[in-house]
Design an enzyme around this catalytic site. Sequence first.
Site, PDB file in Angstrom:
ATOM      1  N   HIS A 158      -4.669   1.057   7.254  1.00  0.00           N
ATOM      2  CA  HIS A 158      -3.061   1.573   7.378  1.00  0.00           C
ATOM      3  C   HIS A 158      -3.229   2.692   6.622  1.00  0.00           C
ATOM      4  CE1 HIS A 158       1.423   0.931   7.762  1.00  0.00           C
ATOM      5  NE2 HIS A 158       1.195   1.694   6.813  1.00  0.00           N
ATOM      6  N   GLU A 159      -3.435   2.659   5.176  1.00  0.00           N
ATOM      7  CA  GLU A 159      -3.429   3.647   4.343  1.00  0.00           C
ATOM      8  C   GLU A 159      -4.413   4.849   4.596  1.00  0.00           C
ATOM      9  OE1 GLU A 159      -0.711   3.327   2.606  1.00  0.00           O
ATOM     10  OE2 GLU A 159      -0.495   1.543   2.859  1.00  0.00           O
ATOM     11  N   GLY A 174       0.714  -1.303  -0.114  1.00  0.00           N
ATOM     12  CA  GLY A 174       0.077   0.124   0.182  1.00  0.00           C
ATOM     13  C   GLY A 174       0.762   1.196   0.212  1.00  0.00           C
ATOM     14  N   GLN A 202       2.874   9.797   1.637  1.00  0.00           N
ATOM     15  CA  GLN A 202       4.121   9.296   1.525  1.00  0.00           C
ATOM     16  C   GLN A 202       5.361   9.597   0.248  1.00  0.00           C
ATOM     17  OE1 GLN A 202       2.240   5.244   2.364  1.00  0.00           O
ATOM     18  NE2 GLN A 202       4.374   4.959   3.314  1.00  0.00           N
ATOM     19  N   CYS A 245       5.697  -0.408   7.382  1.00  0.00           N
ATOM     20  CA  CYS A 245       5.608   0.900   6.555  1.00  0.00           C
ATOM     21  C   CYS A 245       6.512   1.190   5.620  1.00  0.00           C
ATOM     22  CB  CYS A 245       5.052   1.803   7.508  1.00  0.00           C
ATOM     23  SG  CYS A 245       4.681   3.367   6.646  1.00  0.00           S
ATOM     24  N   LEU A 246       6.441   1.505   4.282  1.00  0.00           N
ATOM     25  CA  LEU A 246       7.488   2.275   3.370  1.00  0.00           C
ATOM     26  C   LEU A 246       8.134   3.343   3.721  1.00  0.00           C
ATOM     27  CD1 LEU A 246       5.747   1.284  -0.017  1.00  0.00           C
ATOM     28  CD2 LEU A 246       7.597  -0.012   1.058  1.00  0.00           C
ATOM     29  N   HIS A 295      -2.607   7.141   7.046  1.00  0.00           N
ATOM     30  CA  HIS A 295      -1.736   7.872   6.726  1.00  0.00           C
ATOM     31  C   HIS A 295      -2.401   9.286   6.241  1.00  0.00           C
ATOM     32  CE1 HIS A 295       2.057   5.908   6.227  1.00  0.00           C
ATOM     33  NE2 HIS A 295       1.685   4.654   5.768  1.00  0.00           N
TER      34      HIS A 295
END
Length: 172
Positions: free
Chosen positions: A139-140, A48, A53, A97-98, A143
């Site tokens: 999760h996204e 994701g 991000q 997480c990226l 963000h």
Amino acid sequence: MALHEIVLMGDPVLRQEAEPVADEEFGDELRALVNDMFETMYHADGVGLAAPQIGISKRIMVVDVRDPDEPHKGKYALVNPRVVVSSRKREKDVEGCLSIPGLEEMVERPWAVEVEARDPEGNEVLIDAQALLARALQHEIDHLDGILFPDRVSPLKRRMLLKKWKKLQEED
Ligand code: NI
């Protein structure tokens, strides 16, 4: 298509509440951005990615949980998504997480959610998600509200995560 640089925890853009996408913003530019986001996500081997991000404070996100049994089922590009129903049943599973590479922790979240959103064409979509897809969507969406997964663990675990993050940053 273009790869974007993924911003890391510590960048203020990750803590902002992202702006909704307005009706007049749907179109070629948005479609191109979504394609770039998928490309950036696949390149980083993530499931994701949210627009903040890549430094864009807009309510846009992509996920692809790549269900091997149903390869296209878990792929979504969502604009202005919101969780409208959360299951009472909760589940703990490991998250990364990226924007926080090198860190993972067990995070408890509702097991299932219904998410309302628009697709990049502007059509309204309703997603009934469970398990990994539900987790990725939550999760996204977090963000887009400036929330990162360490905010979702116990204070003790959070302190440990932040300590480890600081150490990883110093090593670079
Ligand atoms: Ni993330």
